[in-house]
Design a protein around this motif. Structure first.
Motif, mmCIF file in Angstrom:
data_model
loop_
_atom_site.group_PDB
_atom_site.id
_atom_site.type_symbol
_atom_site.label_atom_id
_atom_site.label_comp_id
_atom_site.label_asym_id
_atom_site.label_seq_id
_atom_site.Cartn_x
_atom_site.Cartn_y
_atom_site.Cartn_z
ATOM 1 N N UNK A 113 -6.277 10.744 -21.749
ATOM 2 C CA UNK A 113 -6.842 10.148 -20.677
ATOM 3 C C UNK A 113 -6.748 11.186 -19.406
ATOM 4 N N UNK A 114 -7.949 11.174 -18.799
ATOM 5 C CA UNK A 114 -8.088 11.482 -17.512
ATOM 6 C C UNK A 114 -8.156 10.421 -16.528
ATOM 7 N N UNK A 115 -7.325 10.162 -15.420
ATOM 8 C CA UNK A 115 -7.329 9.141 -14.795
ATOM 9 C C UNK A 115 -8.183 9.623 -13.373
ATOM 10 N N UNK A 116 -9.399 9.158 -13.393
ATOM 11 C CA UNK A 116 -10.248 9.180 -12.040
ATOM 12 C C UNK A 116 -10.049 8.232 -11.199
ATOM 13 N N UNK A 117 -9.663 8.402 -9.851
ATOM 14 C CA UNK A 117 -9.427 7.290 -8.929
ATOM 15 C C UNK A 117 -10.517 7.557 -7.923
ATOM 16 N N UNK A 118 -10.676 6.531 -7.087
ATOM 17 C CA UNK A 118 -11.362 6.410 -5.794
ATOM 18 C C UNK A 118 -10.910 6.972 -4.751
ATOM 19 N N UNK A 119 -9.996 8.033 -4.714
ATOM 20 C CA UNK A 119 -9.038 8.298 -3.740
ATOM 21 C C UNK A 119 -9.015 9.839 -3.856
ATOM 22 N N UNK A 120 -9.023 10.520 -2.686
ATOM 23 C CA UNK A 120 -8.455 12.131 -2.691
ATOM 24 C C UNK A 120 -6.903 12.139 -2.697
ATOM 25 N N UNK A 121 -6.639 12.930 -3.690
ATOM 26 C CA UNK A 121 -5.082 13.136 -3.562
ATOM 27 C C UNK A 121 -4.808 14.412 -2.855
ATOM 28 N N UNK A 128 0.782 -1.293 0.121
ATOM 29 C CA UNK A 128 -0.142 0.016 -0.091
ATOM 30 C C UNK A 128 0.684 1.179 -0.193
ATOM 31 N N UNK A 129 2.145 1.243 0.478
ATOM 32 C CA UNK A 129 2.839 2.353 0.662
ATOM 33 C C UNK A 129 4.286 1.956 0.458
ATOM 34 N N UNK A 130 4.972 2.824 0.138
ATOM 35 C CA UNK A 130 6.411 2.962 -0.299
ATOM 36 C C UNK A 130 7.049 4.053 -0.589
ATOM 37 N N UNK A 131 8.336 3.823 -1.238
ATOM 38 C CA UNK A 131 8.952 5.086 -1.884
ATOM 39 C C UNK A 131 9.493 4.905 -3.207
ATOM 40 N N UNK A 132 9.915 5.866 -3.874
ATOM 41 C CA UNK A 132 10.345 5.964 -5.306
ATOM 42 C C UNK A 132 11.213 7.103 -5.537
ATOM 43 N N UNK A 133 12.451 7.008 -6.086
ATOM 44 C CA UNK A 133 13.161 8.114 -6.411
ATOM 45 C C UNK A 133 12.768 9.048 -7.382
ATOM 46 N N UNK A 134 12.835 10.368 -6.997
ATOM 47 C CA UNK A 134 12.541 11.332 -7.905
ATOM 48 C C UNK A 134 13.558 12.182 -8.164
ATOM 49 N N UNK A 135 13.613 12.720 -9.485
ATOM 50 C CA UNK A 135 14.962 13.423 -9.783
ATOM 51 C C UNK A 135 14.418 14.754 -10.397
ATOM 52 N N UNK A 136 15.019 15.920 -10.676
ATOM 53 C CA UNK A 136 14.947 17.151 -11.323
ATOM 54 C C UNK A 136 15.069 17.157 -12.632
ATOM 55 N N UNK A 156 -2.966 2.035 -9.673
ATOM 56 C CA UNK A 156 -1.983 2.883 -10.071
ATOM 57 C C UNK A 156 -1.194 3.463 -8.816
ATOM 58 N N UNK A 157 0.167 3.988 -9.135
ATOM 59 C CA UNK A 157 0.915 4.427 -7.959
ATOM 60 C C UNK A 157 0.774 5.798 -7.867
ATOM 61 N N UNK A 158 0.251 6.412 -6.798
ATOM 62 C CA UNK A 158 -0.018 7.895 -6.337
ATOM 63 C C UNK A 158 1.495 8.242 -5.985
ATOM 64 N N UNK A 159 1.976 9.204 -6.000
ATOM 65 C CA UNK A 159 3.269 9.584 -5.768
ATOM 66 C C UNK A 159 3.268 11.039 -5.530
ATOM 67 N N UNK A 160 3.801 11.422 -4.277
ATOM 68 C CA UNK A 160 4.169 13.015 -3.884
ATOM 69 C C UNK A 160 5.327 13.489 -4.136
ATOM 70 N N UNK A 181 7.086 9.477 -1.696
ATOM 71 C CA UNK A 181 6.352 8.717 -0.985
ATOM 72 C C UNK A 181 5.179 8.093 -1.975
ATOM 73 N N UNK A 182 4.803 6.904 -1.986
ATOM 74 C CA UNK A 182 3.744 6.253 -2.539
ATOM 75 C C UNK A 182 2.703 5.624 -1.941
ATOM 76 N N UNK A 183 1.666 5.621 -2.797
ATOM 77 C CA UNK A 183 0.518 4.548 -2.331
ATOM 78 C C UNK A 183 -0.175 4.139 -3.287
ATOM 79 N N UNK A 184 -0.657 2.927 -3.351
ATOM 80 C CA UNK A 184 -1.531 2.296 -4.121
ATOM 81 C C UNK A 184 -3.002 2.788 -4.179
ATOM 82 N N UNK A 185 -3.503 3.245 -5.341
ATOM 83 C CA UNK A 185 -4.874 3.821 -5.506
ATOM 84 C C UNK A 185 -5.712 2.920 -6.486
ATOM 85 N N UNK A 186 -7.005 2.978 -6.354
ATOM 86 C CA UNK A 186 -7.715 2.065 -7.295
ATOM 87 C C UNK A 186 -8.461 3.224 -8.356
#
Length: 373
Positions: A212-220, A189-197, A283-287, A291-296
């Motif tokens: 495509x607009x991806x509408x999830x079942x989650x508030x971002x 459900x949660x994890x991390x992924x490396x981001x770069x500039x 899909x993976x939500x990423x901030x 930090x990541x979480x899996x969303x539907x």
């Protein structure tokens, strides 16, 4: 309750596969194995917890290397005996096992969750409402709640009930692979992924196409979105529609993600084309901290719109491309969670992205020659 995601593997019925299953549990870094005989713990490393689960309530003369003992709900006569047991084994945690089948046993489970160091709860009905009640009743408790899961699918649900979920899940091991599946359920459900500039090098209007607009079942969150890119080895962090826009309300469940050929990231690092996503996909939500979480996914809207191509370069020289709807309100994220309108991007602007290291075959990472341009 604790903040941990504990994985307890029950080896009481593993049979001839016990040794291989325990070895896998150690390799996967599981928190504990559960047995009914202290002899099962002999030779196990100290990093692996050792839970003695005794539904019959009879404590053996010797606990061996057990660090936790779980017994059924004690009768008044057993309560005094348990106090003596705790005094005799000061380094061992004692807990209660409760099987929940009706309202009285649910009340016992709530009491155990509030009062015991460890509460192992076995819900016999498929509904998760009783667990929600226990978690709410024990919200301020300091003990550990471990819930019995009958398979991996149920484990995934248990970890997510009331968002915080159970502190841990106890699942019976039937074969090699169960330890790996349980660990994945706890951490998926949660994890991390490396981001770069990334530095923008060019933007170009490229005409009409489907986006495509991806509408999830989650508030971002406002610093959160999904990773999208034209190539499997370079993606850009597209922000969700959580920020106010003129002429239209916010849609904090949506990411206006890009052209339909684009990749996005799902579970286990697998990529999907935006055109493949549908209701029920993950899909993976990423901030912006990675930090990541899996969303539907609840829906994907594919419509014909004008498109804009954005080229950028990573610090290692790798080129990244993203094709978005050519409209001011479509945005990406930059360093420090800055929200950038895609049509206003200029060469030299900084945006956030991710550089997967492997090529892809049907979405899975694979080490082979593959050129994308």
């Amino acid at each position: 309750m604790t903040g941990n995601r504990l994985c307890w593997l029950d080896i009481r019925t593993a049979g001839e596969a016990t040794a291989a299953i325990v070895e896998e549990a150690v390799h996967q870094g599981l928190d504990a194995v559960v047995a009914s005989d202290p002899a099962a713990f002999a030779g196990l490393p100290p990093t692996l917890g050792k839970v003695l689960l005794l539904p019959g309530g009879e404590l053996p003369d010797h606990l061996g290397e057990a660090d936790t003992v779980v017994l059924p709900d004690p009768s008044p006569e057993r309560a005094a005996h348990r106090a003596a047991q705790r005094a005799a084994h000061p380094g061992v945690r004692f807990g209660r096992y409760v099987e929940i089948v009706d309202a009285p046993s649910l009340a016992e489970a709530c009491t155990a969750a509030r009062e015991e160091e460890v509460a192992v709860l076995d819900f016999r009905d498929p509904t998760k409402i009783p667990l929600e009640i226990v978690l709410a009743a024990a919200a301020e408790a300091e003990g550990t709640i471990v819930t019995v899961a009958h398979d991996v699918t149920e484990a995934e649900i248990l970890f997510g009930v009331l968002e915080v979920g159970s502190d841990g899940v106890l699942m019976a091991a039937r074969s090699v692979g169960d330890a790996t599946a349980l660990r994945r359920a706890a951490t998926g459900q949660h994890g991390e992924i490396p981001l770069v500039e990334l530095e923008v090098t060019r933007t170009q209007h490229v005409g009409m196409g489907e986006r495509a607009c991806v509408d999830t079942c989650t508030y971002f969150g406002q610093d959160e979105g999904i990773l999208v890119g034209s190539h499997s080895k370079g993606m850009v962090l597209c922000v969700s529609e959580t920020h106010p826009l003129p002429y239209m309300p916010t849609r904090p469940f949506r990411v206006n993600a890009g052209a339909i050929h684009s990749y996005t990231v799902a579970a286990d690092g697998r990529t999907h084309y935006l055109s493949e996503l549908e209701a029920g996909s993950k899909v993976l939500a990423v901030n912006t901290k990675g930090q990541t979480r899996l969303v539907t996914v609840g829906r994907v809207k594919i419509e014909t719109r004008p498109l804009i191509s954005i080229d950028a370069v990573a610090p290692n020289g790798q080129m990244v491309n993203l094709i978005l709807q050519d409209d001011w309100h479509v945005r990406v994220l930059g360093p420090d969670a800055v929200v950038l309108n895609s049509t206003e991007l200029q060469p030299g602007d900084r945006i956030l992205g991710h550089l997967p290291t492997a090529d892809r075959h049907v979405g899975y990472p694979i080490e082979e020659f593959c050129r994308e341009q």
